[in-house]
Design an enzyme around this catalytic site. Sequence first.
Site, PDB file in Angstrom:
ATOM      1  N   PHE A 134       0.899  -1.242  -0.059  1.00 18.82           N
ATOM      2  CA  PHE A 134      -0.010  -0.091   0.034  1.00 18.82           C
ATOM      3  C   PHE A 134       0.939   1.327   0.041  1.00 18.82           C
ATOM      4  O   PHE A 134       1.638   1.442   0.982  1.00 18.82           O
ATOM      5  CB  PHE A 134      -1.061  -0.103   1.309  1.00 18.82           C
ATOM      6  CG  PHE A 134      -1.838   1.148   1.354  1.00 18.82           C
ATOM      7  CD1 PHE A 134      -3.015   1.111   0.725  1.00 18.82           C
ATOM      8  CD2 PHE A 134      -1.468   2.376   2.062  1.00 18.82           C
ATOM      9  CE1 PHE A 134      -3.733   2.369   0.580  1.00 18.82           C
ATOM     10  CE2 PHE A 134      -2.345   3.492   2.087  1.00 18.82           C
ATOM     11  CZ  PHE A 134      -3.433   3.622   1.367  1.00 18.82           C
ATOM     12  N   ASP A 219       9.676   2.380   1.308  1.00 19.01           N
ATOM     13  CA  ASP A 219       8.416   3.275   1.650  1.00 19.01           C
ATOM     14  C   ASP A 219       8.450   3.063   3.299  1.00 19.01           C
ATOM     15  O   ASP A 219       7.654   1.977   3.579  1.00 19.01           O
ATOM     16  CB  ASP A 219       7.262   2.966   0.927  1.00 19.01           C
ATOM     17  CG  ASP A 219       5.867   3.242   1.474  1.00 19.01           C
ATOM     18  OD1 ASP A 219       6.111   4.041   2.603  1.00 19.01           O
ATOM     19  OD2 ASP A 219       4.946   3.039   0.581  1.00 19.01           O
ATOM     20  N   LYS A 248       3.247  10.435   8.154  1.00 19.85           N
ATOM     21  CA  LYS A 248       2.611   9.987   9.234  1.00 19.85           C
ATOM     22  C   LYS A 248       3.504  10.457  10.339  1.00 19.85           C
ATOM     23  O   LYS A 248       3.182  11.758  10.650  1.00 19.85           O
ATOM     24  CB  LYS A 248       2.661   8.325   9.391  1.00 19.85           C
ATOM     25  CG  LYS A 248       1.488   7.626   8.411  1.00 19.85           C
ATOM     26  CD  LYS A 248       1.313   6.425   8.533  1.00 19.85           C
ATOM     27  CE  LYS A 248       0.653   5.794   7.394  1.00 19.85           C
ATOM     28  NZ  LYS A 248      -0.802   6.174   7.508  1.00 19.85           N
TER      29      LYS A 248
END
Length: 398
Positions: A134, A219, A248
């Site tokens: 994702f 990532d 985040k």
Amino acid sequence: MNIATHPFDALMEITARPPTVFVRGEGSYLWDDSGKRYLDFIQGWAVNCLGHSPPEVAEALAAQAKLLLTPSPAFYNGPSLQLAKALTDHSCFDQVFFANSGAEANEGAIKLARKYGALHKNGAYEIITFEGGFHGRTLATMSASGKKAFEPLFEPKVSGFPKAKLNDLGSVQRLISDKTVGVMLEPIQGEAGVWPATDQFLRELRALTTEHGLLLISDEIQTGMGRTGKLFHYEHAGITPDIMTLGKGIGGGVPLAALLATDEASCFEHGDQGGTFNGNPLMCAAGLAVLAEVSKPDFLKSAADAGLFLESELQRISARHGLGEVRGRGLLLALDLKHPIGASIVGEALADGVLLNSPQPDALRFMPALNVTREEIALMIDCLDSILTRMGAARRVA
């Protein structure tokens, strides 16, 4: 709750939300508009690495807001220069581009890799990604993702993202061609249910990409900023990626992300990349405050210790209730429920004042603040134990 007080209809309906409206947060806790307190083990999907409204971030934002919000990215500003230097000092990278979200940082990584392919690999543009991965919700990052639910959406997708299998080096090798410019992966696939790449696989993948002259893109939107017990996950495997993305946790609750690259991989030219709010001093001031805390060796050790305690407690719960494995690392963990009962557990926990996440029907994901206490972990475990006991009794009666 009153529709006049909370006009739900005005907000675009893009996900199922409970009618709870949160109004305040502090550390590991949130309060709703009725005054009910909730113990939060989601923390904005690993966003609030220092908990809700940490004083360090609040004070940095307030001080910077009185000085300068943004001069536009056409000019330098102090906080962005300082944060970029701090990130390169703490990592194996040389250059930083700031973004507003993890998806935007990953989009930038894809563009950077394709530019590299155009300049150095005879126009190679394909980036091998992984089933279950994702990388965001822009059209390109959805295309790069291996999430099954994305497959029928917003067709036609962006081409150029063949999918390999995590921890299967042969599946990567079979996809390499003269069109390949790089390999992109999450060290731990969070949305898929917290499935880690092994350290051995990451080392072998680094060797393979080096052998073929390919870029390795890590990532670390969810695994970076201390989430797995080291500042960046790639440190666990002892490798050096060419490109890394952060999001985040880097903002501690504000919209901030970063694309980091080595000098060799940094090939953007003027006009290739930009963004109105990228690297604005307000968000970068928050990032500086977060990095100052999270990069402290004692803080990282404390987070790693908390992760080990949470893991052991989840294993105890699993054994007690006949559940499955505990996956993940540090304070990014999942409990395999062996049955599609995740949504039910999340609903019962919400009623009991604990916020949990079920990324897949048969799994729970735990992403507390990195400064979560043992007492708070014990409270969550007691709540989960009670719910599982009630659910087990109900199944036996049925």
